[in-house]
Design a protein around this motif. Sequence first.
Motif, short mmCIF file in Angstrom:
data_model
loop_
_atom_site.label_atom_id
_atom_site.label_comp_id
_atom_site.label_asym_id
_atom_site.label_seq_id
_atom_site.Cartn_x
_atom_site.Cartn_y
_atom_site.Cartn_z
N GLY A 87 -3.93 30.33 33.44
CA GLY A 87 -4.60 28.97 33.44
C GLY A 87 -5.91 28.52 32.64
N ASN A 88 -6.24 29.33 31.67
CA ASN A 88 -7.09 28.84 30.79
C ASN A 88 -6.79 29.16 29.31
OD1 ASN A 88 -9.63 28.46 32.27
ND2 ASN A 88 -9.19 30.43 32.99
N ARG A 89 -7.23 28.40 28.29
CA ARG A 89 -6.81 28.67 26.96
C ARG A 89 -7.70 29.40 26.21
NH1 ARG A 89 -5.44 22.70 24.44
NH2 ARG A 89 -3.82 24.00 23.40
N TYR A 90 -7.09 30.09 25.28
CA TYR A 90 -7.66 31.27 24.43
C TYR A 90 -7.31 31.04 23.16
CZ TYR A 90 -8.72 33.48 28.93
OH TYR A 90 -9.33 33.81 30.29
N GLY A 91 -8.16 31.14 22.26
CA GLY A 91 -7.57 31.31 20.74
C GLY A 91 -8.43 32.22 19.85
N THR A 92 -7.92 32.46 18.73
CA THR A 92 -8.61 33.30 17.69
C THR A 92 -8.91 32.38 16.59
OG1 THR A 92 -7.46 35.31 18.29
CG2 THR A 92 -8.73 35.23 16.16
N LEU A 93 -10.24 32.36 16.09
CA LEU A 93 -10.39 31.48 14.59
C LEU A 93 -9.99 32.15 13.41
CD1 LEU A 93 -14.01 29.93 15.85
CD2 LEU A 93 -11.88 28.70 15.82
N LYS A 94 -9.51 31.20 12.63
CA LYS A 94 -8.80 32.03 11.35
C LYS A 94 -10.01 32.70 10.27
CE LYS A 94 -4.64 29.49 10.36
NZ LYS A 94 -4.58 28.07 9.65
N ALA A 95 -11.21 31.71 10.54
CA ALA A 95 -12.40 31.97 9.56
C ALA A 95 -13.03 33.33 9.83
CB ALA A 95 -13.62 31.03 10.04
N ASP A 96 -13.40 34.04 8.82
CA ASP A 96 -13.77 35.21 8.72
C ASP A 96 -12.68 36.40 8.73
OD1 ASP A 96 -16.24 33.98 8.86
OD2 ASP A 96 -16.57 34.55 11.02
N ILE A 97 -11.82 36.58 9.59
CA ILE A 97 -10.86 37.64 9.63
C ILE A 97 -10.15 37.95 8.20
CG2 ILE A 97 -8.47 38.44 10.76
CD1 ILE A 97 -9.29 37.27 13.19
N LEU A 98 -9.85 37.10 7.45
CA LEU A 98 -9.15 37.49 6.15
C LEU A 98 -10.22 38.27 5.43
CD1 LEU A 98 -6.66 34.58 5.74
CD2 LEU A 98 -6.09 37.11 6.11
N ASP A 99 -11.48 37.62 5.34
CA ASP A 99 -12.73 38.16 4.59
C ASP A 99 -12.91 39.59 4.99
OD1 ASP A 99 -13.05 35.83 3.13
OD2 ASP A 99 -14.77 34.99 3.82
N LEU A 100 -12.99 39.70 6.22
CA LEU A 100 -13.26 41.08 6.75
C LEU A 100 -12.25 41.98 6.38
CD1 LEU A 100 -14.56 40.01 10.46
CD2 LEU A 100 -15.92 41.16 8.65
N LEU A 101 -10.72 41.57 6.40
CA LEU A 101 -9.94 42.75 6.05
C LEU A 101 -9.88 42.79 4.65
CD1 LEU A 101 -6.95 41.03 8.10
CD2 LEU A 101 -8.27 43.22 8.46
N GLU A 102 -10.57 41.89 3.68
CA GLU A 102 -10.46 41.86 2.09
C GLU A 102 -11.64 43.09 1.86
OE1 GLU A 102 -8.71 41.14 -0.28
OE2 GLU A 102 -7.67 39.34 0.36
N GLN A 103 -12.65 43.09 2.83
CA GLN A 103 -13.84 43.99 2.90
C GLN A 103 -13.52 45.28 3.21
OE1 GLN A 103 -17.06 42.26 4.56
NE2 GLN A 103 -16.74 40.25 4.00
N GLY A 104 -12.19 45.73 3.58
CA GLY A 104 -11.81 47.00 4.27
C GLY A 104 -12.26 47.14 5.69
N LYS A 105 -12.82 46.16 6.34
CA LYS A 105 -13.09 46.38 7.85
C LYS A 105 -11.95 46.41 8.90
CE LYS A 105 -17.79 45.14 7.09
NZ LYS A 105 -18.38 46.15 6.70
N THR A 106 -12.02 47.35 9.74
CA THR A 106 -10.99 47.16 10.91
C THR A 106 -11.58 46.11 11.76
OG1 THR A 106 -10.74 49.51 10.67
CG2 THR A 106 -10.07 48.40 12.99
N VAL A 107 -10.82 45.20 12.22
CA VAL A 107 -10.92 43.94 12.78
C VAL A 107 -10.12 44.20 14.37
CG1 VAL A 107 -11.06 41.41 13.45
CG2 VAL A 107 -11.33 42.38 11.12
N VAL A 108 -10.73 44.20 15.42
CA VAL A 108 -9.88 44.49 16.88
C VAL A 108 -9.85 42.94 17.33
CG1 VAL A 108 -10.41 46.83 17.05
CG2 VAL A 108 -11.97 45.24 18.06
N MET A 109 -8.83 42.81 17.85
CA MET A 109 -8.77 41.58 18.53
C MET A 109 -7.88 41.77 19.88
SD MET A 109 -6.89 39.06 15.65
CE MET A 109 -6.05 37.96 16.74
N ASP A 110 -8.70 41.44 21.08
CA ASP A 110 -8.31 41.59 22.45
C ASP A 110 -7.59 40.22 22.77
OD1 ASP A 110 -8.33 41.41 25.00
OD2 ASP A 110 -10.38 42.04 25.60
#
Length: 198
Positions: A78-101
Motif C-alpha cells: 500500500g505504499n510506494r518505494y523506489g531506488t534512485l538511479k543516481a550514484d549506483i552506476l558510479d559506485l559499481l564503476e568504483q568496484g563497490k558492492t551495492v546492496v538493494m533491499d
Amino acid sequence: MKQHLGTLLVVSGPSGSGKTTLCRRATENGLCVYSISCTTRQPRPGEVNGVDYHFLTPSEFAARVEKGDFLEYAEVHGNRYGTLKADILDLLEQGKTVVMDIDVQGAAQVRACREGILPLCYADVYIYVPQEELKNRLCGRQTDGDETISLRLRNAAQEDACLPQYQYCLVSSDREADYAAFSALIKCQSMRVGLMRE
Ligand SMILES: Nc1nc2c(ncn2[C@@H]2O[C@H](COP(=O)(O)OP(=O)(O)O)[C@@H](O)[C@H]2O)c(=O)[nH]1
Ligand SMILES: Nc1ncnc2c1ncn2[C@@H]1O[C@H](COP(=O)(O)OP(=O)(O)O)[C@@H](O)[C@H]1O
C-alpha cells in the motif's frame, strides 16, 4: 593489477525475513554500500530520513517518477518505494558492492534492465523464512500494528512464489548463520572473473 567492477546485490524476501538486519550489518562491517530507497510510507520510531529511507510525500514521489529519476519503483503493502538511479552506476564503476533491499517487483525490473554495466554487475538473493517464524519476528519487532502485520503476512506467500526467479536462496535460521551466509555471498560475488577489467 586488474580493476574490478562492483556487484549490485538485490536482496528480497517477505517482511520480517531479516533483510534490513543483514544489509545494515554488512554495511557497518564495510562489506558493501547500502542503497537508500525512497518511500511514501510513514517513518517508524527510530528511523531517520536519509539514513533508513528518503521519506517522500506521494506528490514528491510522483514528481520523481515523472522526471525519470528511478532505476525501479513499485507499490508494496500500500505504499510506494523506489531506488534512485543516481550514484549506483558510479559506485559499481568504483568496484563497490551495492546492496538493494527491494521487493520482488523491483527486483524483476532491475533484472530486466539492460543499461550499461548493470546486467554484468547484477546478482540477487531471496531470503526465505517459514510463515510461522515470520509472524514471530514481525510481532517481536514491535514496529507495526496488527493490521500492518496481517497485510505483510498475507503478501508473503505471493512474494515466496517469485523465489525461482532468483539466483540464490538463503534459508534463514539464526542471526549468526544468516550473516555468515550473506557475507560469504558478498565476498564470492566480488571474486567473479566477469567483473575484472584491464
Ligand atoms: N521495489 C522496491 N521495493 C522496496 C524498496 N525499498 C524497500 N522496498 C521493499 O518494500 C517492502 C517493505 O519495506 P518496509 O516498509 O521497510 O517494511 P518491512 O519489509 O516490514 O521492513 C520490502 O519488501 C522492501 O524490500 C525500493 O526502493 N524499491
Ligand atoms: N535470523 C534471525 N532470527 C531471528 N530474528 C531475526 C533474524 N533476523 C532478523 N531478526 C529479527 O526479525 C525482525 C525483522 O527483521 P528485519 O531485518 O526488520 O526484516 P525485514 O527488513 O526483512 O522486514 C527484527 O526484529 C529482527 O531483529
